[in-house]
Design a protein around this motif. Structure first.
Motif, short mmCIF file in Angstrom:
data_model
loop_
_atom_site.label_atom_id
_atom_site.label_comp_id
_atom_site.label_asym_id
_atom_site.label_seq_id
_atom_site.Cartn_x
_atom_site.Cartn_y
_atom_site.Cartn_z
N UNK B 33 0.81 -1.21 0.00
CA UNK B 33 0.00 0.00 0.00
C UNK B 33 0.85 1.27 0.00
N UNK B 34 1.98 1.22 0.70
CA UNK B 34 2.75 2.45 0.88
C UNK B 34 4.18 2.37 0.36
N UNK B 35 4.90 1.31 0.72
CA UNK B 35 6.33 1.28 0.42
C UNK B 35 6.59 1.06 -1.07
N UNK B 36 5.91 0.06 -1.68
CA UNK B 36 6.18 -0.24 -3.09
C UNK B 36 5.74 0.89 -4.02
N UNK B 37 4.55 1.47 -3.81
CA UNK B 37 4.18 2.61 -4.67
C UNK B 37 5.18 3.76 -4.58
N UNK B 38 5.79 3.90 -3.38
CA UNK B 38 6.79 4.95 -3.24
C UNK B 38 8.08 4.57 -3.98
N UNK B 39 8.46 3.28 -3.90
CA UNK B 39 9.73 2.84 -4.47
C UNK B 39 9.66 2.70 -5.98
N UNK B 40 8.46 2.51 -6.52
CA UNK B 40 8.33 2.19 -7.93
C UNK B 40 8.90 3.25 -8.87
N UNK B 41 8.63 4.54 -8.63
CA UNK B 41 9.16 5.56 -9.55
C UNK B 41 10.68 5.61 -9.58
N UNK B 42 11.32 5.00 -8.58
CA UNK B 42 12.79 4.99 -8.57
C UNK B 42 13.31 4.01 -9.62
N UNK B 43 12.44 3.11 -10.09
CA UNK B 43 12.82 2.18 -11.14
C UNK B 43 12.40 2.74 -12.49
N UNK B 44 12.98 2.22 -13.57
CA UNK B 44 12.79 2.88 -14.87
C UNK B 44 11.53 2.51 -15.64
N UNK B 45 10.58 1.71 -15.06
CA UNK B 45 9.46 1.24 -15.87
C UNK B 45 8.40 2.31 -16.10
N UNK B 46 8.52 3.44 -15.41
CA UNK B 46 7.43 4.40 -15.45
C UNK B 46 7.62 5.52 -16.45
N UNK B 47 8.79 5.56 -17.10
CA UNK B 47 9.07 6.68 -17.98
C UNK B 47 8.63 6.35 -19.39
N UNK B 48 7.46 6.81 -19.75
CA UNK B 48 6.94 6.48 -21.07
C UNK B 48 6.66 7.72 -21.89
N UNK B 49 6.97 8.91 -21.35
CA UNK B 49 6.66 10.15 -22.06
C UNK B 49 7.94 10.78 -22.58
N UNK B 50 7.78 11.60 -23.61
CA UNK B 50 8.91 12.44 -24.02
C UNK B 50 8.72 13.78 -23.30
N UNK B 51 9.70 14.18 -22.54
CA UNK B 51 9.48 15.34 -21.69
C UNK B 51 10.68 16.27 -21.61
N UNK B 52 11.73 15.96 -22.34
CA UNK B 52 12.86 16.85 -22.33
C UNK B 52 13.68 16.81 -21.06
N UNK B 53 13.46 15.76 -20.22
CA UNK B 53 14.25 15.66 -19.00
C UNK B 53 15.31 14.58 -19.11
#
Lengths: 221, 53
Positions: B33-53
Motif C-alpha cells: 500500500x505504501x512502500x512499493x508505490x513509493x519505491x516504484x518511480x525509482x525504477x525505470x518502468x514508469x518513464x513512457x513520455x517524451x518530456x525533455x528531462x
C-alpha cells in the motif's frame, strides 16, 4: 559468532522475501489495480455519455479537458480484439496508473494538430506491451461519446530518446507529415523494461462517424 | 530477530503462530500500500513520455 551468522542469514532471507514481494507487486498487483481503475474510468465516461443529451457532433462544443479525468476510449485492433483503454488528460504517474495519458499541451481529439498519448509498456496493465507489432495502415480508433475517430498509422515504431519532444509537435519531426493536419502520436518506453529510449508511432485521422451510425468497420475487421 | 519476536509473543505455540500470520499480513499490506508505490518511480518502468528531462 553464531549470533552474527544467524542475524546475517535472517537479513538475507528478509531481503530475498522483499525482492520477491516487490516483483509480485510490479508484475501482478499493479496490473490488477490498473484493470479495475481503467474499467472504472471507462464506466464513468460511458455513464457521462449516456446521461448527456445526444447532439450531433458538429453542434456540440467539446468541454475543456480536466487533468486526471477521462476524455476518450481507445481501441487498437492490432493489440487485441479486447484491447480497450481509457485516455485520461495528463501524463503524470498517477494518471498513467489508470490508463493512457494525453499530453496536456497537444491538440484535442480529432482536432488540427497532434493528439499525443502516452502509455505503459510494462507494469500497470501492460497496455502497450505489443507496441512494436504496430504497422503502417493499422487502425487506432477512439471515441469521445459523440464521434468515432479512426486514425491510420503512417510511420513507426520509431525509436528515439526521451528528450526528443519534437515527436509530439503539431507537425511531428521525422513523421513524414509535411503540412498541418489531424495527427495522432503514441509514445511508450523502450526497451520493454527500461527507460533509455522511447518508441513512437504516428497516425493521421482517416475517418470520423457519429456514434449513432454504429461502430466503425476498422474495429471488426 | 525472528526468534526474538517469537519468544516475546504471548500465549502457546498456536496463538503465537496466529499472531505471526497476522503480523506478516500487516507487513505485506504496508509494503503493497505504501512502500512499493513509493519505491516504484525509482525504477525505470514508469518513464513512457517524451518530456525533455
Amino acid at each position: 559468532m553464531r549470533l552474527v551468522v544467524r542475524a546475517l542469514s535472517e537479513l538475507c532471507i528478509t531481503a530475498g522475501a522483499l525482492v520477491v514481494l516487490f516483483v509480485a507487486y510490479l508484475l501482478y498487483w499493479t496490473g490488477v489495480q490498473a484493470d479495475s481503475a481503467s474499467a472504472a474510468q471507462i464506466d464513468t465516461l460511458q455513464r457521462a455519455w449516456a446521461d448527456a443529451p445526444l447532439v450531433t457532433a458538429p453542434a456540440r462544443v467539446p468541454a475543456p479537458y480536466v487533468t486526471g479525468k477521462g476524455i476518450a476510449v481507445m481501441y487498437v485492433p492490432r493489440l487485441g480484439r479486447d484491447w480497450k483503454w481509457p485516455v485520461l488528460e495528463g501524463t503524470g504517474p498517477d494518471i498513467l496508473k489508470q490508463g493512457l495519458g494525453h499530453y496536456g499541451r497537444t491538440a484535442v481529439l480529432g482536432g488540427t494538430g497532434n493528439f499525443a498519448v502516452a502509455g505503459h509498456r510494462r507494469t500497470h496493465g501492460d497496455p502497450f506491451k505489443d507496441f512494436p507489432l504496430l504497422r503502417p495502415g493499422d487502425a487506432v480508433v477512439l471515441t469521445d461519446g459523440t464521434t468515432w475517430f479512426t486514425y491510420r498509422i503512417d510511420r513507426g515504431p520509431y525509436r528515439t530518446v526521451p528528450s526528443d519532444t519534437a515527436v509530439v509537435d503539431p507537425v511531428p519531426r521525422k513523421s513524414g507529415f509535411r503540412g498541418p493536419g489531424r495527427y495522432l502520436t503514441l509514445t511508450t518506453c523502450d526497451p520493454e523494461w527500461g527507460s533509455s529510449h522511447r518508441l513512437i508511432v504516428w497516425a493521421h485521422l482517416d475517418a470520423t462517424r457519429p456514434v449513432t451510425d454504429g461502430r466503425p468497420q476498422a474495429l471488426d475487421s | 530477530m525472528y526468534g526474538w519476536i517469537w519468544r516475546h509473543l504471548p500465549g502457546n505455540a498456536w496463538v503465537r503462530a496466529l499472531i505471526s500470520i497476522v503480523l506478516v499480513l500487516a507487513v505485506v499490506y504496508v509494503l503493497f500500500q505504501y512502500v512499493f508505490p513509493w519505491a516504484e518511480p525509482l525504477l525505470p518502468f514508469n518513464d513512457v513520455t517524451v518530456d525533455g528531462q
